[in-house]
Design a protein around this motif. Structure first.
Motif, PDB file in Angstrom:
ATOM      1  N   MET A   1      18.180  23.529   2.785  1.00 26.68           N
ATOM      2  CA  MET A   1      18.721  23.865   1.477  1.00 26.68           C
ATOM      3  C   MET A   1      20.224  24.080   1.616  1.00 26.68           C
ATOM      4  O   MET A   1      20.682  24.818   2.493  1.00 26.68           O
ATOM      5  N   VAL A   2      20.982  23.418   0.768  1.00 26.52           N
ATOM      6  CA  VAL A   2      22.431  23.560   0.731  1.00 26.52           C
ATOM      7  C   VAL A   2      22.810  24.083  -0.651  1.00 26.52           C
ATOM      8  O   VAL A   2      22.452  23.471  -1.672  1.00 26.52           O
ATOM      9  N   VAL A   3      23.512  25.220  -0.675  1.00 30.76           N
ATOM     10  CA  VAL A   3      23.945  25.830  -1.936  1.00 30.76           C
ATOM     11  C   VAL A   3      25.459  25.749  -2.000  1.00 30.76           C
ATOM     12  O   VAL A   3      26.158  26.268  -1.125  1.00 30.76           O
ATOM     13  N   ILE A   4      25.956  25.088  -3.029  1.00 27.19           N
ATOM     14  CA  ILE A   4      27.402  24.932  -3.187  1.00 27.19           C
ATOM     15  C   ILE A   4      28.003  26.263  -3.608  1.00 27.19           C
ATOM     16  O   ILE A   4      27.575  26.874  -4.595  1.00 27.19           O
ATOM     17  N   THR A   5      29.007  26.719  -2.864  1.00 26.44           N
ATOM     18  CA  THR A   5      29.648  28.004  -3.151  1.00 26.44           C
ATOM     19  C   THR A   5      31.095  27.852  -3.602  1.00 26.44           C
ATOM     20  O   THR A   5      31.662  28.785  -4.168  1.00 26.44           O
ATOM     21  N   ALA A   6      31.707  26.709  -3.351  1.00 29.00           N
ATOM     22  CA  ALA A   6      33.108  26.507  -3.732  1.00 29.00           C
ATOM     23  C   ALA A   6      33.223  26.394  -5.244  1.00 29.00           C
ATOM     24  O   ALA A   6      32.349  25.852  -5.919  1.00 29.00           O
ATOM     25  N   THR A   7      34.312  26.927  -5.765  1.00 27.23           N
ATOM     26  CA  THR A   7      34.577  26.864  -7.211  1.00 27.23           C
ATOM     27  C   THR A   7      35.970  26.285  -7.435  1.00 27.23           C
ATOM     28  O   THR A   7      36.776  26.172  -6.520  1.00 27.23           O
TER      29      THR A   7
ATOM     30  N   GLY B   1      24.180  22.535  -8.020  1.00 31.75           N
ATOM     31  CA  GLY B   1      24.654  23.317  -6.886  1.00 31.75           C
ATOM     32  C   GLY B   1      23.603  23.645  -5.842  1.00 31.75           C
ATOM     33  O   GLY B   1      23.926  24.261  -4.826  1.00 31.75           O
ATOM     34  N   VAL B   2      22.357  23.231  -6.056  1.00 30.33           N
ATOM     35  CA  VAL B   2      21.289  23.517  -5.090  1.00 30.33           C
ATOM     36  C   VAL B   2      20.668  22.189  -4.651  1.00 30.33           C
ATOM     37  O   VAL B   2      20.069  21.477  -5.461  1.00 30.33           O
ATOM     38  N   TRP B   3      20.813  21.891  -3.352  1.00 31.99           N
ATOM     39  CA  TRP B   3      20.357  20.616  -2.805  1.00 31.99           C
ATOM     40  C   TRP B   3      19.300  20.859  -1.734  1.00 31.99           C
ATOM     41  O   TRP B   3      19.400  21.813  -0.960  1.00 31.99           O
ATOM     42  N   LEU B   4      18.289  19.982  -1.700  1.00 33.35           N
ATOM     43  CA  LEU B   4      17.153  20.172  -0.795  1.00 33.35           C
ATOM     44  C   LEU B   4      16.757  18.863  -0.119  1.00 33.35           C
ATOM     45  O   LEU B   4      17.064  17.782  -0.622  1.00 33.35           O
ATOM     46  N   ARG B   5      16.067  19.005   0.997  1.00 34.87           N
ATOM     47  CA  ARG B   5      15.318  17.912   1.598  1.00 34.87           C
ATOM     48  C   ARG B   5      14.422  18.495   2.683  1.00 34.87           C
ATOM     49  O   ARG B   5      14.718  19.563   3.232  1.00 34.87           O
ATOM     50  N   PRO B   6      13.326  17.827   3.024  1.00 35.62           N
ATOM     51  CA  PRO B   6      12.511  18.292   4.144  1.00 35.62           C
ATOM     52  C   PRO B   6      13.321  18.272   5.442  1.00 35.62           C
ATOM     53  O   PRO B   6      14.156  17.387   5.659  1.00 35.62           O
ATOM     54  N   ALA B   7      13.081  19.233   6.297  1.00 34.74           N
ATOM     55  CA  ALA B   7      13.829  19.345   7.559  1.00 34.74           C
ATOM     56  C   ALA B   7      13.147  18.505   8.634  1.00 34.74           C
ATOM     57  O   ALA B   7      12.625  19.020   9.630  1.00 34.74           O
TER      58      ALA B   7
ATOM     59  N   THR C   1      24.443  13.278  -1.043  1.00 36.57           N
ATOM     60  CA  THR C   1      23.464  12.208  -1.228  1.00 36.57           C
ATOM     61  C   THR C   1      23.365  11.351   0.026  1.00 36.57           C
ATOM     62  O   THR C   1      22.267  10.947   0.430  1.00 36.57           O
ATOM     63  N   ALA C   2      24.510  11.072   0.667  1.00 43.51           N
ATOM     64  CA  ALA C   2      24.507  10.296   1.909  1.00 43.51           C
ATOM     65  C   ALA C   2      23.766  11.033   3.023  1.00 43.51           C
ATOM     66  O   ALA C   2      23.219  10.405   3.935  1.00 43.51           O
ATOM     67  N   LEU C   3      23.737  12.359   2.960  1.00 43.41           N
ATOM     68  CA  LEU C   3      22.974  13.159   3.921  1.00 43.41           C
ATOM     69  C   LEU C   3      21.491  13.205   3.562  1.00 43.41           C
ATOM     70  O   LEU C   3      20.729  13.940   4.188  1.00 43.41           O
ATOM     71  N   ARG C   4      21.102  12.441   2.547  1.00 45.17           N
ATOM     72  CA  ARG C   4      19.718  12.329   2.079  1.00 45.17           C
ATOM     73  C   ARG C   4      19.194  13.633   1.484  1.00 45.17           C
ATOM     74  O   ARG C   4      17.991  13.927   1.526  1.00 45.17           O
ATOM     75  N   LEU C   5      20.099  14.421   0.936  1.00 51.15           N
ATOM     76  CA  LEU C   5      19.726  15.596   0.161  1.00 51.15           C
ATOM     77  C   LEU C   5      19.588  15.189  -1.303  1.00 51.15           C
ATOM     78  O   LEU C   5      20.161  14.185  -1.743  1.00 51.15           O
ATOM     79  N   ALA C   6      18.845  15.959  -2.060  1.00 51.05           N
ATOM     80  CA  ALA C   6      18.677  15.712  -3.483  1.00 51.05           C
ATOM     81  C   ALA C   6      18.881  17.017  -4.237  1.00 51.05           C
ATOM     82  O   ALA C   6      18.550  18.100  -3.738  1.00 51.05           O
TER      83      ALA C   6
ATOM     84  N   GLN D   1      26.802  26.913   1.595  1.00 50.11           N
ATOM     85  CA  GLN D   1      26.023  27.675   2.556  1.00 50.11           C
ATOM     86  C   GLN D   1      24.707  26.937   2.796  1.00 50.11           C
ATOM     87  O   GLN D   1      24.130  26.362   1.869  1.00 50.11           O
ATOM     88  N   ARG D   2      24.244  26.943   4.054  1.00 54.23           N
ATOM     89  CA  ARG D   2      23.041  26.213   4.423  1.00 54.23           C
ATOM     90  C   ARG D   2      21.931  27.191   4.800  1.00 54.23           C
ATOM     91  O   ARG D   2      22.176  28.194   5.457  1.00 54.23           O
TER      92      ARG D   2
END
Length: 252
Positions: free
Chosen positions: A104-110, A135-141, A125-130, A156-157
């Motif tokens: 899970m990647v949560v965007i914190t920059a404003t 601001g909240v991106w996920l993918r199976p680990a 998206t290139a990291l295959r996250l969705a 933050q990851r």
């Protein structure tokens, strides 16, 4: 609502590749990604690109920063070397057994402008996250990879265990039916193509499509997922190309 991959049509309408695209397709599939001009002349001929057209294209590509030149040898620029690494990863993804964890990647920059936000979305998206929500991106680990260090400056990851069933969440994050339909249409296209130029055009589209494969664990995929079949078809085409490009340069 699925928002990360649009539905794709079952039919594939592919435009013929330009001289530039033919050169890039060959070099992106070559290891190392460089060729003397005499080899390039021989390599592009089956695809309908003549010597004078090739030389004009090479000159423009050097000026545009696509290629670098050392004497009579042309190779990919640093920018396109990065693209080749992404392409190689899409064709030969490095995975591990899935434990049920999700990245899970949560965007914190404003305060970022539209261009910066678009660039960050493209990188994730290139990291295959969705994106689950803004601001909240996920993918199976299940991927063997280390996210770029500079990502920590804007996000933050975490490792997460969603409470929802994995297949249900994956189906929301990615349009798996659309990806599979496009894959099958491409497989039909390249199977029917018999001219070298048509086959190169079709397999260039295959590689681009593989870049959008979420590379999910088998537990999260629908039945008859065509990802492995598409990769196998491309590997067979690389062997076919070995008759055109010096064999030591092609990864099969």
């Amino acid at each position: 609502m699925r928002r990360n991959v649009s539905e794709q049509p079952d039919e594939v309408d592919l435009r013929p590749l330009s001289a530039r695209s033919v050169v890039l397709s060959l070099l992106l599939g070559a290891h190392p990604p460089e060729m003397p001009v005499k080899d390039l002349v021989r390599a592009v001929e089956p695809f309908g690109v003549g010597g004078s057209t090739l030389r004009a294209a090479l000159s423009r590509m050097v000026s545009a920063g696509d290629l670098r030149r050392a004497d009579t040898v042309y190779g990919l620029s640093d920018r396109l070397l990065a693209r080749q690494r992404r392409q190689d990863d899409s064709v030969h993804p490095r995975t591990r057994a899935w434990s049920g964890d999700w990245e899970m990647v949560v965007i914190t920059a404003t305060g970022r402008g539209p261009a910066e936000r678009a660039e960050l979305r493209a990188r994730l998206t290139a990291l295959r996250l969705a994106e689950l929500r803004e601001g909240v991106w996920l993918r199976p680990a299940n991927l063997l990879r280390s996210p770029p260090d500079d990502l920590d400056a804007v996000a933050q990851r975490y490792t997460a265990r969603p409470g929802r069933p994995g297949p249900e969440l994956a189906a929301e994050l990615w349009s798996l039916g659309g990806w599979a339909a496009r894959s099958r249409a491409l497989l039909t296209q390249v199977t029917r193509a018999d001219r070298p130029a048509d086959r190169l055009t079709g397999f260039a589209a295959v590689v681009r499509h593989l870049l959008t494969d979420p590379v999910l664990p088998p537990e999260l995929l629908p039945p008859d997922w065509p990802g492995a079949e598409l990769r196998s078809a491309y590997a067979a085409y690389q062997e076919e190309l070995a008759d055109t490009v010096p064999q030591s340069r092609l990864r099969t």
